[in-house]
Design a protein around this motif. Structure first.
Motif, mmCIF file in Angstrom:
data_model
loop_
_atom_site.group_PDB
_atom_site.id
_atom_site.type_symbol
_atom_site.label_atom_id
_atom_site.label_comp_id
_atom_site.label_asym_id
_atom_site.label_seq_id
_atom_site.Cartn_x
_atom_site.Cartn_y
_atom_site.Cartn_z
ATOM 1 N N ALA A 17 12.559 5.331 -11.225
ATOM 2 C CA ALA A 17 13.490 6.184 -10.483
ATOM 3 C C ALA A 17 13.055 7.651 -10.550
ATOM 4 O O ALA A 17 13.190 8.398 -9.579
ATOM 5 N N LEU A 18 12.510 8.059 -11.689
ATOM 6 C CA LEU A 18 12.044 9.437 -11.845
ATOM 7 C C LEU A 18 10.823 9.734 -10.973
ATOM 8 O O LEU A 18 10.566 10.895 -10.627
ATOM 9 N N LEU A 19 10.065 8.699 -10.625
ATOM 10 C CA LEU A 19 8.861 8.874 -9.796
ATOM 11 C C LEU A 19 9.157 9.015 -8.312
ATOM 12 O O LEU A 19 8.262 9.367 -7.527
ATOM 13 N N LEU A 20 10.394 8.723 -7.908
ATOM 14 C CA LEU A 20 10.751 8.804 -6.490
ATOM 15 C C LEU A 20 10.658 10.230 -5.971
ATOM 16 O O LEU A 20 10.887 11.185 -6.706
ATOM 17 N N LYS A 21 10.322 10.350 -4.686
ATOM 18 C CA LYS A 21 10.319 11.658 -4.052
ATOM 19 C C LYS A 21 11.771 12.121 -3.872
ATOM 20 O O LYS A 21 12.627 11.355 -3.464
ATOM 21 N N ASN A 22 12.007 13.384 -4.157
ATOM 22 C CA ASN A 22 13.368 13.931 -4.064
ATOM 23 C C ASN A 22 13.676 14.367 -2.626
ATOM 24 O O ASN A 22 13.819 15.537 -2.306
ATOM 25 N N THR A 23 13.778 13.337 -1.738
ATOM 26 C CA THR A 23 14.074 13.601 -0.336
ATOM 27 C C THR A 23 15.238 12.731 0.075
ATOM 28 O O THR A 23 15.531 11.709 -0.540
ATOM 29 N N LYS A 24 15.915 13.065 1.172
ATOM 30 C CA LYS A 24 17.039 12.269 1.658
ATOM 31 C C LYS A 24 16.572 11.002 2.311
ATOM 32 O O LYS A 24 17.306 10.031 2.401
ATOM 33 N N LYS A 25 15.351 10.994 2.831
ATOM 34 C CA LYS A 25 14.790 9.801 3.445
ATOM 35 C C LYS A 25 13.531 9.434 2.708
ATOM 36 O O LYS A 25 12.698 10.273 2.408
ATOM 37 N N ALA A 26 13.423 8.125 2.425
ATOM 38 C CA ALA A 26 12.255 7.676 1.683
ATOM 39 C C ALA A 26 11.014 7.842 2.526
ATOM 40 O O ALA A 26 11.044 7.697 3.716
ATOM 41 N N LYS B 134 0.827 -1.210 0.000
ATOM 42 C CA LYS B 134 0.000 0.000 0.000
ATOM 43 C C LYS B 134 0.860 1.259 0.000
ATOM 44 O O LYS B 134 0.343 2.357 -0.203
ATOM 45 N N ASN B 135 2.164 1.101 0.242
ATOM 46 C CA ASN B 135 3.082 2.233 0.267
ATOM 47 C C ASN B 135 3.738 2.390 -1.116
ATOM 48 O O ASN B 135 4.439 1.495 -1.584
ATOM 49 N N PHE B 136 3.504 3.533 -1.762
ATOM 50 C CA PHE B 136 3.962 3.722 -3.137
ATOM 51 C C PHE B 136 5.483 3.714 -3.253
ATOM 52 O O PHE B 136 6.048 3.167 -4.190
ATOM 53 N N ASN B 137 6.165 4.344 -2.284
ATOM 54 C CA ASN B 137 7.628 4.347 -2.329
ATOM 55 C C ASN B 137 8.184 2.937 -2.189
ATOM 56 O O ASN B 137 9.201 2.586 -2.803
ATOM 57 N N TYR B 138 7.519 2.118 -1.368
ATOM 58 C CA TYR B 138 7.944 0.722 -1.246
ATOM 59 C C TYR B 138 7.741 0.000 -2.567
ATOM 60 O O TYR B 138 8.613 -0.774 -2.995
ATOM 61 N N ASP B 139 6.607 0.239 -3.220
ATOM 62 C CA ASP B 139 6.337 -0.396 -4.520
ATOM 63 C C ASP B 139 7.426 -0.042 -5.538
ATOM 64 O O ASP B 139 7.878 -0.895 -6.312
ATOM 65 N N LEU B 140 7.833 1.225 -5.534
ATOM 66 C CA LEU B 140 8.915 1.650 -6.436
ATOM 67 C C LEU B 140 10.218 0.935 -6.097
ATOM 68 O O LEU B 140 10.982 0.559 -6.985
ATOM 69 N N SER B 141 10.462 0.744 -4.808
ATOM 70 C CA SER B 141 11.702 0.067 -4.394
ATOM 71 C C SER B 141 11.716 -1.375 -4.876
ATOM 72 O O SER B 141 12.758 -1.897 -5.274
ATOM 73 N N VAL B 142 10.549 -2.035 -4.850
ATOM 74 C CA VAL B 142 10.447 -3.412 -5.352
ATOM 75 C C VAL B 142 10.789 -3.442 -6.841
ATOM 76 O O VAL B 142 11.580 -4.275 -7.304
ATOM 77 N N GLY B 143 10.195 -2.523 -7.594
ATOM 78 C CA GLY B 143 10.438 -2.485 -9.037
ATOM 79 C C GLY B 143 11.877 -2.161 -9.384
ATOM 80 O O GLY B 143 12.461 -2.761 -10.299
ATOM 81 N N LEU B 144 12.487 -1.235 -8.647
ATOM 82 C CA LEU B 144 13.854 -0.824 -8.944
ATOM 83 C C LEU B 144 14.876 -1.908 -8.607
ATOM 84 O O LEU B 144 15.828 -2.132 -9.368
ATOM 85 N N THR B 145 14.695 -2.573 -7.473
ATOM 86 C CA THR B 145 15.649 -3.637 -7.128
ATOM 87 C C THR B 145 15.532 -4.790 -8.116
ATOM 88 O O THR B 145 16.528 -5.421 -8.475
ATOM 89 N N ALA B 146 14.300 -5.044 -8.610
ATOM 90 C CA ALA B 146 14.116 -6.097 -9.612
ATOM 91 C C ALA B 146 14.763 -5.705 -10.939
ATOM 92 O O ALA B 146 15.432 -6.524 -11.587
ATOM 93 N N PHE C 159 17.850 -3.112 -23.329
ATOM 94 C CA PHE C 159 17.978 -1.651 -23.303
ATOM 95 C C PHE C 159 16.595 -1.018 -23.165
ATOM 96 O O PHE C 159 16.390 -0.100 -22.357
ATOM 97 N N ILE C 160 15.621 -1.528 -23.924
ATOM 98 C CA ILE C 160 14.243 -1.008 -23.862
ATOM 99 C C ILE C 160 13.612 -1.297 -22.502
ATOM 100 O O ILE C 160 12.967 -0.430 -21.897
ATOM 101 N N LEU C 161 13.819 -2.525 -21.996
ATOM 102 C CA LEU C 161 13.221 -2.910 -20.714
ATOM 103 C C LEU C 161 13.714 -2.040 -19.564
ATOM 104 O O LEU C 161 12.944 -1.703 -18.644
ATOM 105 N N GLU C 162 14.983 -1.666 -19.587
ATOM 106 C CA GLU C 162 15.533 -0.893 -18.469
ATOM 107 C C GLU C 162 15.028 0.544 -18.435
ATOM 108 O O GLU C 162 15.215 1.246 -17.438
ATOM 109 N N PHE C 163 14.343 0.998 -19.506
ATOM 110 C CA PHE C 163 13.701 2.301 -19.469
ATOM 111 C C PHE C 163 12.588 2.334 -18.421
ATOM 112 O O PHE C 163 12.268 3.383 -17.858
ATOM 113 N N VAL C 164 11.985 1.161 -18.183
ATOM 114 C CA VAL C 164 10.953 1.076 -17.144
ATOM 115 C C VAL C 164 11.560 1.415 -15.785
ATOM 116 O O VAL C 164 10.970 2.146 -14.982
#
Length: 465
Positions: free
Chosen positions: A456-465, A261-273, A446-451
């Motif tokens: 990464a662009l959707l992340l909040k620009n803060t020092k702490k997630a 339910k936490n959007f930043n966590y969802d982004l972290s799952v996608g980015l680590t994958a 190369f195309i897949l990594e654009f996702v």
């Protein structure tokens, strides 16, 4: 928090934890180098020996969702000692195995240990570390996830050069035995216990993840039974859907999916994958390119991964500190841009033969980008959750990453094989057909990594997630 660690005790605790995880991770990725020897020794074919890796992944995957329950119900010191002892016993069985089924039994015991440990050690490190220092500490954890995967074939090639395949496992057994003794004095039960009932039906339903991984590994192989494969896929999907619904309705779920339910966590799952897919595809596809296109020996193709693995190892602790200092968005954008640059160079240069040195440099760029993304993403995800959800969040990320990593290797292999066969059937020489197959893989990834860049662009620009 009871049994708070500080100073030398904390350093020894983390060191033994990471060394155990590092050794087990190497054992997971290193055995493929010994496949030809094992095929000859046990008189088995390639599809059978592959189960030493495939079976390992399947069993490991089923244990990952169980790890949060174990962390909450078993004192961590006893759990860690059990993990080491089980791995050691499994490795001993492998060493003395008179036949292949016995060896598979030993590998299954190793896989149970690794499946429990991988999410657990990350959860413990995140739990005992303040948010403002998690990036730095998890940077060292990245040494385990990244450099062990990349250096496994290298270490295996070196050990096998001087000894037999049994010697490789004796090496792992000796290291784990030493760590077991050290763990008795250095590992503390730092995690608070939260006793709960183990929902066995959820464990049974989680076998759906094994079914999906099994199907992923079977696709593209010869003589596949389409009816049984579709049947396993259908049953597995039903089991996973049922598993998800059950977790959302249980008061004490096996795997708490409310973390999603936490959007930043969802982004972290996608980015680590996304970063893990690039890393594991490089470690599989690049040696194949070295051997098939450049005519490099198997041992040399493994050693050619060393510069990238070293670069990854150096960067991991550094990127963790940068995440604490700059914030996660800047660090992970840097990493995704490095990964994209690596694949872009492969797309541009792949029309022609890319020589060994440029390929090694490109591998280092992609693996370096992984250091800026994978563990910072895990840390960011943990920072987005309450402390009592960290073990569940880490278990989900690890399981999801494992499935997508296996799928990434499958996709790369299928693209390479099918394009190569199609081009060869069209009249192109097999050498040129192989080059075309590899080049298509480079374009697709190369195309897949654009996702990943988009996430990464959707992340909040803060020092702490």
């Amino acid at each position: 928090m009871k049994n708070k660690l500080s100073g030398l005790n904390a350093k020894l605790f983390i060191t033994v934890l990471l060394l155990g995880s590092f050794t087990m991770s190497i054992s997971q990725s290193s055995i493929s180098t010994a496949y030809p020897t094992l095929m000859n020794y046990f008189k088995i074919d390639a599809s059978t020996v592959q189960w030493l890796t495939t079976g390992f992944m399947l069993i490991m995957c089923i244990m990952m969702p169980v790890s949060p329950w174990l962390l909450n119900n078993v004192k961590f010191k006893y759990l860690f000692l059990f993990i080491l002892a089980l791995f050691d016993l499994g490795t001993l069985i492998v060493v003395i195995a008179p036949n292949f089924p016995t060896m598979m039994l030993g590998r299954a015991m190793e896989a149970i240990s690794v499946g429990i440990l991988f999410p657990s050690y990350q959860s413990v490190m995140l739990y005992i570390t303040p948010k403002e220092k998690r990036g730095s500490v998890m940077g060292f954890a990245g040494l385990v996830m990244g450099s062990a995967l990349a250096s496994g074939p290298i270490i295996s090639a070196i050990v096998l050069h001087f000894t037999t395949w049994r010697g490789l496992f004796v090496f792992f057994m000796v290291v784990i035995s030493i760590l077991f003794i050290l763990a008795i004095f250095t590992i503390k039960s730092i995690m608070p216990k939260q006793p709960s009932h183990l929902d066995l039906f959820s464990v049974i339903l989680s076998f759906g993840f094994i079914g999906i991984l099994y199907v992923v590994n079977m696709i593209g192989k010869n003589n596949i039974n389409l009816f049984s494969t579709l049947g396993i896929s259908g049953i597995s999907l039903i089991a996973i859907i049922w598993f998800i619904r059950r977790q959302l309705n249980l008061s004490t779920p096996l795997l708490n999916l409310s973390v999603l339910k936490n959007f930043n966590y969802d982004l972290s799952v996608g980015l680590t994958a996304a970063s893990y897919i690039s890393l594991i595809v490089v470690t599989i596809i690049f040696p194949l390119y070295y051997q098939e296109v450049l005519g490099v020996s198997k041992s040399m193709s493994g050693l050619a991964l060393a510069p990238g693995a070293i670069f990854l190892s150096i960067l991991n602790p550094f990127t963790g500190k940068l995440a604490d200092k700059w914030g996660f968005k800047k660090v992970m954008l840097t990493g995704m841009l490095m990964i994209l640059l690596g694949w872009l160079l492969l797309v541009i240069l792949g029309h022609n033969t890319i020589q060994l040195l440029p390929m090694m440099i490109i591998a280092a760029i992609i693996e370096g980008g992984n250091a800026f993304v994978m563990m910072p993403a895990v840390t960011m995800g943990a920072n987005s959750l309450d402390k009592d959800l960290i073990s569940h969040g880490t278990a989900f990320i690890t399981t999801f990453r494992q499935i997508l990593g296996s799928t990434g290797v499958l996709v790369a292999t299928l693209i390479y094989t099918n394009v190569t066969n199609f081009k060869a059937a069209s009249g192109l020489s097999y050498y040129l057909a192989q080059k075309s197959g590899f080049h298509t893989v480079f374009i697709v990834f190369f195309i897949l990594e654009f996702v990943g860049l988009g996430m990464a662009l959707l992340l909040k620009n803060t020092k702490k997630a």
